[in-house]
Design a protein around this motif. Structure first.
Motif, PDB file in Angstrom:
ATOM      1  N   ASP A  28      -6.152  13.668   3.098  1.00  0.00           N
ATOM      2  CA  ASP A  28      -5.131  12.637   3.304  1.00  0.00           C
ATOM      3  C   ASP A  28      -5.771  11.266   3.130  1.00  0.00           C
ATOM      4  O   ASP A  28      -6.840  10.996   3.687  1.00  0.00           O
ATOM      5  CB  ASP A  28      -4.548  12.714   4.711  1.00  0.00           C
ATOM      6  CG  ASP A  28      -3.688  13.934   4.953  1.00  0.00           C
ATOM      7  OD1 ASP A  28      -3.539  14.763   4.033  1.00  0.00           O
ATOM      8  OD2 ASP A  28      -3.175  14.073   6.083  1.00  0.00           O
ATOM      9  N   HIS A  29      -5.100  10.395   2.376  1.00  0.00           N
ATOM     10  CA  HIS A  29      -5.607   9.042   2.161  1.00  0.00           C
ATOM     11  C   HIS A  29      -4.454   8.110   1.813  1.00  0.00           C
ATOM     12  O   HIS A  29      -3.318   8.543   1.638  1.00  0.00           O
ATOM     13  CB  HIS A  29      -6.667   9.018   1.045  1.00  0.00           C
ATOM     14  CG  HIS A  29      -6.125   9.369  -0.308  1.00  0.00           C
ATOM     15  ND1 HIS A  29      -5.885  10.662  -0.711  1.00  0.00           N
ATOM     16  CD2 HIS A  29      -5.751   8.576  -1.350  1.00  0.00           C
ATOM     17  CE1 HIS A  29      -5.402  10.660  -1.939  1.00  0.00           C
ATOM     18  NE2 HIS A  29      -5.297   9.407  -2.356  1.00  0.00           N
ATOM     19  N   TRP A  30      -4.764   6.825   1.762  1.00  0.00           N
ATOM     20  CA  TRP A  30      -3.812   5.800   1.327  1.00  0.00           C
ATOM     21  C   TRP A  30      -4.606   4.806   0.493  1.00  0.00           C
ATOM     22  O   TRP A  30      -5.830   4.757   0.561  1.00  0.00           O
ATOM     23  CB  TRP A  30      -3.121   5.115   2.511  1.00  0.00           C
ATOM     24  CG  TRP A  30      -4.062   4.354   3.404  1.00  0.00           C
ATOM     25  CD1 TRP A  30      -4.718   4.834   4.511  1.00  0.00           C
ATOM     26  CD2 TRP A  30      -4.470   2.989   3.259  1.00  0.00           C
ATOM     27  NE1 TRP A  30      -5.504   3.856   5.059  1.00  0.00           N
ATOM     28  CE2 TRP A  30      -5.375   2.711   4.305  1.00  0.00           C
ATOM     29  CE3 TRP A  30      -4.166   1.982   2.352  1.00  0.00           C
ATOM     30  CZ2 TRP A  30      -5.971   1.459   4.470  1.00  0.00           C
ATOM     31  CZ3 TRP A  30      -4.761   0.733   2.520  1.00  0.00           C
ATOM     32  CH2 TRP A  30      -5.648   0.478   3.561  1.00  0.00           C
ATOM     33  N   ARG A  67      -8.016   9.372   6.970  1.00  0.00           N
ATOM     34  CA  ARG A  67      -7.592   9.516   8.372  1.00  0.00           C
ATOM     35  C   ARG A  67      -8.733   9.346   9.367  1.00  0.00           C
ATOM     36  O   ARG A  67      -8.493   8.989  10.508  1.00  0.00           O
ATOM     37  CB  ARG A  67      -6.916  10.859   8.586  1.00  0.00           C
ATOM     38  CG  ARG A  67      -5.579  10.945   7.859  1.00  0.00           C
ATOM     39  CD  ARG A  67      -4.571  11.668   8.682  1.00  0.00           C
ATOM     40  NE  ARG A  67      -3.389  11.977   7.896  1.00  0.00           N
ATOM     41  CZ  ARG A  67      -2.190  11.461   8.146  1.00  0.00           C
ATOM     42  NH1 ARG A  67      -2.018  10.610   9.131  1.00  0.00           N
ATOM     43  NH2 ARG A  67      -1.156  11.798   7.392  1.00  0.00           N
ATOM     44  N   HIS A  86       0.831  -1.190   0.000  1.00  0.00           N
ATOM     45  CA  HIS A  86       0.000   0.000   0.000  1.00  0.00           C
ATOM     46  C   HIS A  86       0.873   1.251   0.000  1.00  0.00           C
ATOM     47  O   HIS A  86       2.074   1.183   0.245  1.00  0.00           O
ATOM     48  CB  HIS A  86      -0.959   0.013   1.195  1.00  0.00           C
ATOM     49  CG  HIS A  86      -0.280  -0.170   2.515  1.00  0.00           C
ATOM     50  ND1 HIS A  86       0.079  -1.414   3.005  1.00  0.00           N
ATOM     51  CD2 HIS A  86       0.116   0.723   3.443  1.00  0.00           C
ATOM     52  CE1 HIS A  86       0.664  -1.271   4.176  1.00  0.00           C
ATOM     53  NE2 HIS A  86       0.695   0.008   4.463  1.00  0.00           N
ATOM     54  N   VAL A  92      -3.608   0.617  11.381  1.00  0.00           N
ATOM     55  CA  VAL A  92      -4.586   1.245  10.480  1.00  0.00           C
ATOM     56  C   VAL A  92      -4.815   0.341   9.269  1.00  0.00           C
ATOM     57  O   VAL A  92      -5.957   0.084   8.874  1.00  0.00           O
ATOM     58  CB  VAL A  92      -4.119   2.651  10.046  1.00  0.00           C
ATOM     59  CG1 VAL A  92      -5.004   3.218   8.936  1.00  0.00           C
ATOM     60  CG2 VAL A  92      -4.074   3.584  11.247  1.00  0.00           C
ATOM     61  N   TYR A  93      -3.719  -0.158   8.690  1.00  0.00           N
ATOM     62  CA  TYR A  93      -3.845  -1.066   7.539  1.00  0.00           C
ATOM     63  C   TYR A  93      -4.557  -2.354   7.946  1.00  0.00           C
ATOM     64  O   TYR A  93      -5.460  -2.821   7.246  1.00  0.00           O
ATOM     65  CB  TYR A  93      -2.465  -1.381   6.950  1.00  0.00           C
ATOM     66  CG  TYR A  93      -2.539  -2.359   5.811  1.00  0.00           C
ATOM     67  CD1 TYR A  93      -2.994  -1.964   4.563  1.00  0.00           C
ATOM     68  CD2 TYR A  93      -2.184  -3.694   5.989  1.00  0.00           C
ATOM     69  CE1 TYR A  93      -3.094  -2.873   3.516  1.00  0.00           C
ATOM     70  CE2 TYR A  93      -2.281  -4.602   4.964  1.00  0.00           C
ATOM     71  CZ  TYR A  93      -2.731  -4.186   3.720  1.00  0.00           C
ATOM     72  OH  TYR A  93      -2.843  -5.089   2.697  1.00  0.00           O
ATOM     73  N   ASN A 124       1.952   5.200   1.252  1.00  0.00           N
ATOM     74  CA  ASN A 124       1.992   6.030   2.454  1.00  0.00           C
ATOM     75  C   ASN A 124       0.741   6.899   2.446  1.00  0.00           C
ATOM     76  O   ASN A 124       0.042   7.008   1.424  1.00  0.00           O
ATOM     77  CB  ASN A 124       3.207   6.970   2.432  1.00  0.00           C
ATOM     78  CG  ASN A 124       4.493   6.290   2.820  1.00  0.00           C
ATOM     79  OD1 ASN A 124       4.565   5.079   2.998  1.00  0.00           O
ATOM     80  ND2 ASN A 124       5.546   7.087   2.931  1.00  0.00           N
ATOM     81  N   TRP A 125       0.498   7.594   3.542  1.00  0.00           N
ATOM     82  CA  TRP A 125      -0.484   8.656   3.529  1.00  0.00           C
ATOM     83  C   TRP A 125      -0.026   9.669   2.481  1.00  0.00           C
ATOM     84  O   TRP A 125       1.178   9.907   2.317  1.00  0.00           O
ATOM     85  CB  TRP A 125      -0.557   9.362   4.885  1.00  0.00           C
ATOM     86  CG  TRP A 125      -1.186   8.580   5.975  1.00  0.00           C
ATOM     87  CD1 TRP A 125      -0.547   8.015   7.038  1.00  0.00           C
ATOM     88  CD2 TRP A 125      -2.573   8.269   6.128  1.00  0.00           C
ATOM     89  NE1 TRP A 125      -1.463   7.373   7.850  1.00  0.00           N
ATOM     90  CE2 TRP A 125      -2.718   7.515   7.307  1.00  0.00           C
ATOM     91  CE3 TRP A 125      -3.712   8.553   5.375  1.00  0.00           C
ATOM     92  CZ2 TRP A 125      -3.935   7.057   7.760  1.00  0.00           C
ATOM     93  CZ3 TRP A 125      -4.932   8.088   5.824  1.00  0.00           C
ATOM     94  CH2 TRP A 125      -5.043   7.356   6.998  1.00  0.00           C
ATOM     95  N   VAL A 131       1.640   4.532   6.589  1.00  0.00           N
ATOM     96  CA  VAL A 131       0.407   4.150   7.276  1.00  0.00           C
ATOM     97  C   VAL A 131       0.787   3.157   8.380  1.00  0.00           C
ATOM     98  O   VAL A 131       1.460   2.160   8.108  1.00  0.00           O
ATOM     99  CB  VAL A 131      -0.579   3.503   6.280  1.00  0.00           C
ATOM    100  CG1 VAL A 131      -1.795   2.928   6.991  1.00  0.00           C
ATOM    101  CG2 VAL A 131      -0.985   4.510   5.213  1.00  0.00           C
TER     102      VAL A 131
END
Length: 137
Positions: free
Chosen positions: A91-93, A71, A47, A127-128, A49-50, A123
Motif C-alpha cells: 500500500d502506498h500513495w 503505511r 495526491h 499522514v500527508y 488515495n492509498w 490518505v
C-alpha cells in the motif's frame, strides 16, 4: 512500428485523488505484457488515495518534487530524473508537496483481467502533512 496518438488529458477522479490531478494516458495495452503508462500532473497539495499494485509500479519524476509514502511512514521525496519503485502488493500513495507541483510518468503491469491497481481509502491529512518533512532534504 506503430504510432499511438496522444490521449486527451483528463482530471483525476475525486474518488481516487485529493486535489487537482491531471492524467494523460500513454499506453493501455490489449495484449501481454500489459504495460500501462501515464503522465500524471499533481498540483500543489494533490495526491492519490492509498492504493497498491499486484505487480508493482515505477514512478519516474519529470518535474517538481514527488512524495511517495507507505503505511509504515516511509516517505521518499523524488526529484526530476529520479525514479521510485513501489514493490508488488505494498500500500502506498504519491503526489505533490504542499507547495510544489509534481509530474511523473507512472508505469504498471496489468493483466488481462485486472487493471493493475487496487484503489483504497483517502490518505489522512495528518499522514500527508507529516510527509512534507521528506521534501526538505
Amino acid at each position: 512500428m506503430r504510432l499511438t496518438p496522444i490521449s486527451a488529458t483528463g482530471k483525476g477522479p475525486a474518488d481516487r485523488f485529493t486535489g487537482d490531478v491531471y492524467v494523460t494516458t500513454m499506453a493501455t495495452p490489449t495484449a501481454p505484457p500489459y504495460l500501462s503508462s501515464a503522465i500524471v500532473h499533481f498540483m500543489p497539495g494533490a495526491h492519490t488515495n492509498w492504493h497498491m499494485h499486484p505487480n508493482g509500479q515505477t514512478l519516474h519524476v519529470i518535474e517538481g518534487i514527488a512524495l511517495v509514502g507507505t503505511r509504515d511512514g516511509t516517505v521518499i521525496a523524488a526529484r526530476p530524473g529520479e525514479s521510485v519503485t513501489c514493490e508488488p502488493g505494498v500500500d502506498h500513495w504519491h503526489g505533490a508537496t504542499a507547495e510544489t507541483l509534481a509530474v511523473h510518468v507512472a508505469m504498471i503491469v496489468a493483466s488481462a483481467d485486472h487493471s493493475g491497481t487496487d484503489w483504497l481509502e483517502p490518505v489522512p491529512d495528518e499522514v500527508y502533512d507529516a510527509a512534507q518533512v521528506a521534501a526538505q532534504r
